[in-house]
Scaffold this motif. Structure first.
Motif, PDB file in Angstrom:
ATOM      1  N   ILE A 290      39.687  36.845  34.805  1.00 28.63           N
ATOM      2  CA  ILE A 290      39.759  36.098  36.066  1.00 28.63           C
ATOM      3  C   ILE A 290      40.412  36.939  37.151  1.00 28.63           C
ATOM      4  O   ILE A 290      39.910  37.029  38.285  1.00 28.63           O
ATOM      5  CB  ILE A 290      40.531  34.781  35.865  1.00 28.63           C
ATOM      6  CG1 ILE A 290      39.726  33.822  34.987  1.00 28.63           C
ATOM      7  CG2 ILE A 290      40.833  34.123  37.212  1.00 28.63           C
ATOM      8  CD1 ILE A 290      40.487  32.582  34.570  1.00 28.63           C
ATOM      9  N   TYR A 291      41.525  37.575  36.824  1.00 27.80           N
ATOM     10  CA  TYR A 291      42.204  38.397  37.827  1.00 27.80           C
ATOM     11  C   TYR A 291      41.380  39.635  38.183  1.00 27.80           C
ATOM     12  O   TYR A 291      41.408  40.101  39.331  1.00 27.80           O
ATOM     13  CB  TYR A 291      43.590  38.802  37.329  1.00 27.80           C
ATOM     14  CG  TYR A 291      44.558  37.645  37.264  1.00 27.80           C
ATOM     15  CD1 TYR A 291      44.718  36.791  38.351  1.00 27.80           C
ATOM     16  CD2 TYR A 291      45.308  37.390  36.115  1.00 27.80           C
ATOM     17  CE1 TYR A 291      45.591  35.719  38.297  1.00 27.80           C
ATOM     18  CE2 TYR A 291      46.190  36.320  36.060  1.00 27.80           C
ATOM     19  CZ  TYR A 291      46.325  35.490  37.149  1.00 27.80           C
ATOM     20  OH  TYR A 291      47.192  34.422  37.095  1.00 27.80           O
TER      21      TYR A 291
ATOM     22  N   LEU B 260      38.147  39.626  38.314  1.00 30.50           N
ATOM     23  CA  LEU B 260      37.125  39.112  39.231  1.00 30.50           C
ATOM     24  C   LEU B 260      37.699  38.913  40.630  1.00 30.50           C
ATOM     25  O   LEU B 260      37.043  39.243  41.627  1.00 30.50           O
ATOM     26  CB  LEU B 260      36.568  37.793  38.690  1.00 30.50           C
ATOM     27  CG  LEU B 260      35.520  37.089  39.565  1.00 30.50           C
ATOM     28  CD1 LEU B 260      34.310  37.992  39.795  1.00 30.50           C
ATOM     29  CD2 LEU B 260      35.091  35.773  38.937  1.00 30.50           C
ATOM     30  N   ILE B 261      38.917  38.392  40.704  1.00 29.79           N
ATOM     31  CA  ILE B 261      39.553  38.216  42.015  1.00 29.79           C
ATOM     32  C   ILE B 261      39.706  39.563  42.716  1.00 29.79           C
ATOM     33  O   ILE B 261      39.557  39.667  43.939  1.00 29.79           O
ATOM     34  CB  ILE B 261      40.921  37.526  41.857  1.00 29.79           C
ATOM     35  CG1 ILE B 261      40.751  36.123  41.290  1.00 29.79           C
ATOM     36  CG2 ILE B 261      41.651  37.456  43.202  1.00 29.79           C
ATOM     37  CD1 ILE B 261      42.063  35.420  40.984  1.00 29.79           C
TER      38      ILE B 261
ATOM     39  N   SER C 195      30.307  36.308  46.092  1.00 26.51           N
ATOM     40  CA  SER C 195      30.374  35.273  45.061  1.00 26.51           C
ATOM     41  C   SER C 195      31.455  34.237  45.337  1.00 26.51           C
ATOM     42  O   SER C 195      31.451  33.161  44.744  1.00 26.51           O
ATOM     43  CB  SER C 195      30.615  35.911  43.686  1.00 26.51           C
ATOM     44  OG  SER C 195      31.834  36.637  43.675  1.00 26.51           O
ATOM     45  N   ALA C 196      32.393  34.540  46.225  1.00 29.70           N
ATOM     46  CA  ALA C 196      33.462  33.585  46.534  1.00 29.70           C
ATOM     47  C   ALA C 196      34.113  33.966  47.859  1.00 29.70           C
ATOM     48  O   ALA C 196      33.999  35.100  48.317  1.00 29.70           O
ATOM     49  CB  ALA C 196      34.513  33.553  45.428  1.00 29.70           C
TER      50      ALA C 196
ATOM     51  N   GLY D 196      37.457  30.065  47.251  1.00 26.47           N
ATOM     52  CA  GLY D 196      37.040  30.432  45.905  1.00 26.47           C
ATOM     53  C   GLY D 196      38.103  31.252  45.197  1.00 26.47           C
ATOM     54  O   GLY D 196      38.364  31.064  44.001  1.00 26.47           O
ATOM     55  N   GLY D 197      38.737  32.168  45.936  1.00 22.92           N
ATOM     56  CA  GLY D 197      39.827  32.946  45.358  1.00 22.92           C
ATOM     57  C   GLY D 197      41.000  32.068  44.964  1.00 22.92           C
ATOM     58  O   GLY D 197      41.605  32.254  43.899  1.00 22.92           O
TER      59      GLY D 197
ATOM     60  N   LEU E 118      40.179  30.311  41.823  1.00 20.69           N
ATOM     61  CA  LEU E 118      40.280  31.208  40.669  1.00 20.69           C
ATOM     62  C   LEU E 118      41.735  31.403  40.246  1.00 20.69           C
ATOM     63  O   LEU E 118      42.045  31.458  39.048  1.00 20.69           O
ATOM     64  CB  LEU E 118      39.638  32.558  40.996  1.00 20.69           C
ATOM     65  CG  LEU E 118      38.109  32.587  41.022  1.00 20.69           C
ATOM     66  CD1 LEU E 118      37.604  33.945  41.491  1.00 20.69           C
ATOM     67  CD2 LEU E 118      37.543  32.268  39.638  1.00 20.69           C
TER      68      LEU E 118
ATOM     69  N   LEU F 283      42.547  28.366  38.434  1.00 25.60           N
ATOM     70  CA  LEU F 283      41.905  28.386  37.121  1.00 25.60           C
ATOM     71  C   LEU F 283      42.710  29.233  36.138  1.00 25.60           C
ATOM     72  O   LEU F 283      42.887  28.855  34.971  1.00 25.60           O
ATOM     73  CB  LEU F 283      40.481  28.930  37.246  1.00 25.60           C
ATOM     74  CG  LEU F 283      39.702  29.112  35.933  1.00 25.60           C
ATOM     75  CD1 LEU F 283      39.523  27.774  35.223  1.00 25.60           C
ATOM     76  CD2 LEU F 283      38.344  29.768  36.196  1.00 25.60           C
ATOM     77  N   ALA F 284      43.207  30.364  36.607  1.00 25.79           N
ATOM     78  CA  ALA F 284      44.025  31.218  35.742  1.00 25.79           C
ATOM     79  C   ALA F 284      45.289  30.484  35.300  1.00 25.79           C
ATOM     80  O   ALA F 284      45.691  30.567  34.126  1.00 25.79           O
ATOM     81  CB  ALA F 284      44.380  32.510  36.471  1.00 25.79           C
TER      82      ALA F 284
ATOM     83  N   LYS G 223      48.222  39.826  38.763  1.00 23.63           N
ATOM     84  CA  LYS G 223      48.420  38.661  39.626  1.00 23.63           C
ATOM     85  C   LYS G 223      49.418  38.976  40.732  1.00 23.63           C
ATOM     86  O   LYS G 223      49.200  38.626  41.904  1.00 23.63           O
ATOM     87  CB  LYS G 223      48.916  37.481  38.784  1.00 23.63           C
ATOM     88  CG  LYS G 223      49.322  36.261  39.594  1.00 23.63           C
ATOM     89  CD  LYS G 223      49.951  35.212  38.697  1.00 23.63           C
ATOM     90  CE  LYS G 223      50.472  34.034  39.490  1.00 23.63           C
ATOM     91  NZ  LYS G 223      51.132  33.025  38.613  1.00 23.63           N
TER      92      LYS G 223
END
Length: 314
Positions: A77-78, A80-81, A98-99, A103-104, A107, A110-111, A234
């Protein structure tokens, strides 16, 4: 053009993944120096990760399958960010479409959700205690994150983080406006909370203040190494958003091979942020656990004021 974008994408990905532990090490070392201690090496996070990668992961007997795969999900996930927001390259790269800002933010949430579920899946009482504390505070921290990103989009007229960076870099007045000041303060307070810095300081194994460490209490070996690496990523991602969108949106290059100049520029920006964080950590006292909610409420209030100033007044 396609090759150039691919090179920028690869550069940003590996820069985030490989240098995130270094900035954590510099912060720990500088803080120790200010406190008149020798402190760990700036490469200590790498040593810890490599040491843990060589060790076997011990899985609790009552842990489920999600516990085993959660660290890999967090890392993914990180990662992708890192390919979505301007943390190194100021121009859109692959996966940028994509975001957007929201969206970020989702995410990041979500993490946090994955980390909470993995802690609950471990079945450990300390981990569950960390979950309880995390959920008590995260409703304000995640609300602050989403509100700030939403209000930024109102100022610039877009949710695209790269367009936002260009807008703020080319409009000096926007960086000293009252709404931008509120947003910067709110996001900086959020950054301190999410990374476990004083006055919150949720890291460490002290039971009275343990939040972040409680979530990974049952991890060991390779899984703990990946979890720590994800935490460093992160910290870098949140800090880079703070720098490139709120504090210092200037200085990044992308034309030709000048994007390689972004490496020393980001190091300089991060040294500035580290200096500010060290000053805060060495001058403020740690908040008691039940006062953290007041701290986050203040950050959320600043984000709401930012939203009001950006939409109603201006």
């Amino acid at each position: 053009m396609l090759l150039h974008t691919l090179m920028e994408t690869i550069s940003q990905f590996f820069f985030v993944v490989l240098t995130a532990p270094l900035f954590a090490g510099i912060l720990a070392n500088l803080k120790a120096k200010v406190e008149s201690r020798k402190g760990p090496s700036i490469f200590q996070p790498y040593f810890d990760i490599f040491k843990l990668l060589r060790k076997e992961s011990v899985i609790p007997g009552n842990a489920g399958g999600f516990f085993r795969f959660a660290p890999y999900m967090l890392f993914g996930i990180y990662a992708l960010i890192a390919l979505i927001i301007p943390v190194f390259i100021p121009e859109p790269i692959f996966f940028t479409a994509s975001a957007d800002f929201l969206g970020g933010a989702i995410l990041f949430s979500l993490a946090a959700f994955v980390k909470v579920l993995s802690a609950m899946d471990s079945g450990n009482s300390f981990a569950v205690m960390g979950v309880s504390r995390t959920m008590s505070f995260n409703f304000l921290s995640e609300g602050t994150l989403i509100t700030v990103f939403f209000a930024v989009s109102l100022i610039t007229g877009t949710n695209n983080p790269y367009v936002t960076n260009h807008f703020l870099a080319s409009n000096a007045i926007a960086n000293i406006s009252l709404d931008h000041v509120f947003s910067t303060l709110a996001f900086f307070m959020l950054f301190l909370y999410e990374t476990g810095k004083i006055p919150v300081e949720s890291s460490g194994l002290m039971e009275l203040g343990m939040i972040e460490e409680g979530l990974t209490f049952e991890y060991s070996g390779k899984l703990l190494a990946i979890s720590k690496w994800s935490s460093y990523m992160k910290q870098y991602l949140l800090g880079s958003v703070l720098l490139n969108v709120f504090l210092v949106p200037w200085g990044l290059y992308s034309s030709g091979y000048t994007f390689l100049l972004d490496i020393p520029i980001m190091f300089a920006k991060w040294l500035l942020l580290i200096l500010v964080v060290v000053i805060v950590e060495t001058t403020l006292a740690k908040l008691r656990l039940f006062r953290i909610i007041d701290y986050l409420a203040a950050a959320f209030t600043f984000s709401i004021l930012f939203l009001i100033f950006s939409e109603v007044i201006f």
